[in-house]
Design a protein around this motif. Sequence first.
Motif, PDB file in Angstrom:
ATOM      1  N   GLU A   1       4.393   5.354  -3.364  1.00 29.13           N
ATOM      2  CA  GLU A   1       3.614   4.128  -3.163  1.00 29.13           C
ATOM      3  C   GLU A   1       2.268   4.217  -3.880  1.00 29.13           C
ATOM      4  O   GLU A   1       1.799   3.240  -4.467  1.00 29.13           O
ATOM      5  CB  GLU A   1       3.404   3.872  -1.678  1.00 29.13           C
ATOM      6  N   GLU A   2       1.637   5.378  -3.802  1.00 23.72           N
ATOM      7  CA  GLU A   2       0.369   5.570  -4.489  1.00 23.72           C
ATOM      8  C   GLU A   2       0.553   5.399  -5.989  1.00 23.72           C
ATOM      9  O   GLU A   2      -0.278   4.770  -6.657  1.00 23.72           O
ATOM     10  CB  GLU A   2      -0.194   6.953  -4.187  1.00 23.72           C
TER      11      GLU A   2
ATOM     12  N   ILE B   1     -11.950   1.038  -8.674  1.00 19.50           N
ATOM     13  CA  ILE B   1     -10.570   1.514  -8.569  1.00 19.50           C
ATOM     14  C   ILE B   1     -10.453   2.584  -7.492  1.00 19.50           C
ATOM     15  O   ILE B   1      -9.502   2.593  -6.700  1.00 19.50           O
ATOM     16  CB  ILE B   1     -10.069   2.048  -9.922  1.00 19.50           C
ATOM     17  N   VAL B   2     -11.425   3.486  -7.432  1.00 23.90           N
ATOM     18  CA  VAL B   2     -11.399   4.548  -6.414  1.00 23.90           C
ATOM     19  C   VAL B   2     -11.448   3.934  -5.020  1.00 23.90           C
ATOM     20  O   VAL B   2     -10.702   4.339  -4.123  1.00 23.90           O
ATOM     21  CB  VAL B   2     -12.564   5.541  -6.613  1.00 23.90           C
ATOM     22  N   ARG B   3     -12.306   2.933  -4.832  1.00 25.33           N
ATOM     23  CA  ARG B   3     -12.407   2.289  -3.515  1.00 25.33           C
ATOM     24  C   ARG B   3     -11.105   1.562  -3.160  1.00 25.33           C
ATOM     25  O   ARG B   3     -10.659   1.602  -2.005  1.00 25.33           O
ATOM     26  CB  ARG B   3     -13.587   1.311  -3.496  1.00 25.33           C
ATOM     27  N   GLU B   4     -10.504   0.918  -4.147  1.00 22.16           N
ATOM     28  CA  GLU B   4      -9.230   0.240  -3.908  1.00 22.16           C
ATOM     29  C   GLU B   4      -8.124   1.258  -3.603  1.00 22.16           C
ATOM     30  O   GLU B   4      -7.232   1.001  -2.782  1.00 22.16           O
ATOM     31  CB  GLU B   4      -8.846  -0.601  -5.122  1.00 22.16           C
TER      32      GLU B   4
ATOM     33  N   GLN C   1      -7.480   8.702   5.913  1.00 26.00           N
ATOM     34  CA  GLN C   1      -6.745   9.622   6.787  1.00 26.00           C
ATOM     35  C   GLN C   1      -6.814   9.196   8.253  1.00 26.00           C
ATOM     36  O   GLN C   1      -5.829   9.312   8.986  1.00 26.00           O
ATOM     37  CB  GLN C   1      -7.249  11.052   6.619  1.00 26.00           C
ATOM     38  N   CYS C   2      -7.961   8.694   8.685  1.00 29.47           N
ATOM     39  CA  CYS C   2      -8.067   8.214  10.063  1.00 29.47           C
ATOM     40  C   CYS C   2      -7.144   7.026  10.297  1.00 29.47           C
ATOM     41  O   CYS C   2      -6.470   6.940  11.336  1.00 29.47           O
ATOM     42  CB  CYS C   2      -9.511   7.825  10.378  1.00 29.47           C
ATOM     43  N   ASP C   3      -7.089   6.121   9.342  1.00 31.54           N
ATOM     44  CA  ASP C   3      -6.213   4.953   9.484  1.00 31.54           C
ATOM     45  C   ASP C   3      -4.747   5.369   9.521  1.00 31.54           C
ATOM     46  O   ASP C   3      -3.948   4.846  10.301  1.00 31.54           O
ATOM     47  CB  ASP C   3      -6.443   3.958   8.345  1.00 31.54           C
ATOM     48  N   ARG C   4      -4.377   6.332   8.682  1.00 33.27           N
ATOM     49  CA  ARG C   4      -2.992   6.810   8.671  1.00 33.27           C
ATOM     50  C   ARG C   4      -2.654   7.510   9.988  1.00 33.27           C
ATOM     51  O   ARG C   4      -1.535   7.393  10.501  1.00 33.27           O
ATOM     52  CB  ARG C   4      -2.760   7.750   7.488  1.00 33.27           C
TER      53      ARG C   4
ATOM     54  N   ASN D   1      -4.482   3.572   0.389  1.00 31.23           N
ATOM     55  CA  ASN D   1      -3.927   4.721   1.103  1.00 31.23           C
ATOM     56  C   ASN D   1      -4.060   4.610   2.619  1.00 31.23           C
ATOM     57  O   ASN D   1      -3.395   5.351   3.356  1.00 31.23           O
ATOM     58  CB  ASN D   1      -4.575   6.016   0.620  1.00 31.23           C
ATOM     59  N   CYS D   2      -4.902   3.699   3.080  1.00 34.29           N
ATOM     60  CA  CYS D   2      -5.039   3.508   4.528  1.00 34.29           C
ATOM     61  C   CYS D   2      -3.724   3.062   5.159  1.00 34.29           C
ATOM     62  O   CYS D   2      -3.468   3.332   6.337  1.00 34.29           O
ATOM     63  CB  CYS D   2      -6.116   2.468   4.825  1.00 34.29           C
ATOM     64  N   ASN D   3      -2.898   2.369   4.396  1.00 34.43           N
ATOM     65  CA  ASN D   3      -1.657   1.820   4.938  1.00 34.43           C
ATOM     66  C   ASN D   3      -0.416   2.314   4.214  1.00 34.43           C
ATOM     67  O   ASN D   3       0.642   1.703   4.296  1.00 34.43           O
ATOM     68  CB  ASN D   3      -1.709   0.289   4.876  1.00 34.43           C
TER      69      ASN D   3
END
Length: 218
Positions: free
Chosen positions: A25-26, A81-84, A125-128, A89-91
């Motif tokens: 996905e990444e 791009i890094v922020r996106e 990572q917290c969201d995951r 990756n949160c989801n």
Amino acid sequence: MKEIIKKERYIFDLDGTLWRQDFSEENDFFKSILSVDDYSKLLEVKTDILYKYENTFDRLDISLYSSFFTKESGINITEKIVREWIDFNCNIKTNLFDDTIELLEYLKSRNKSLAVRTNHFLKSQCDRMKNTNIFNYFDDIYAGDSYLKPNLNSYIEAANNYSIDKCVMIGDNLEYDALAPRKIGMDSIYYNPEISDDKFPIKETVKSLIKIKDIYNL
């Protein structure tokens, strides 16, 4: 015979340890924002650049991450791009290993303190962890925003107020999760479900997370 010191704090890596790593996905994310040529180029070098960054710098920084990836890949990886990338990756799809919940439940039932030491950004990572319902098992979560493994301060930070000899680091990266923490006297367990029984690099190697109970006679 080495004395087995009772462990009070269990520090876990996340990717490849509590859940399976799946970068498809990444990779699709980068495929959607880069040209065909840039995407192919990045795919070949992304993992090497990540490891080089982790062994060059102490912590994650969006601006530094952007400039380092741009320099090393020859592709303009902007801060946007890094922020996106972080937000994406949160989801990202995350599947826990079969015995992750069983082990976490068991350790909590034994009144052990649980912590995370991950090299990714804290937000994603917290969201995951929340998405997989394991967030509330942990007392503390430490990410690359503060320190990166194998920087020795990363393990000291993760120990928090616990004595180093009362802590154990658990993860799937032999260098980062098993060998490096031993340099400061912290016990470690190397997790690798695919390894052959005759090729354990350290005695404290497990192919199943639940086997950690046996190592410390829990």
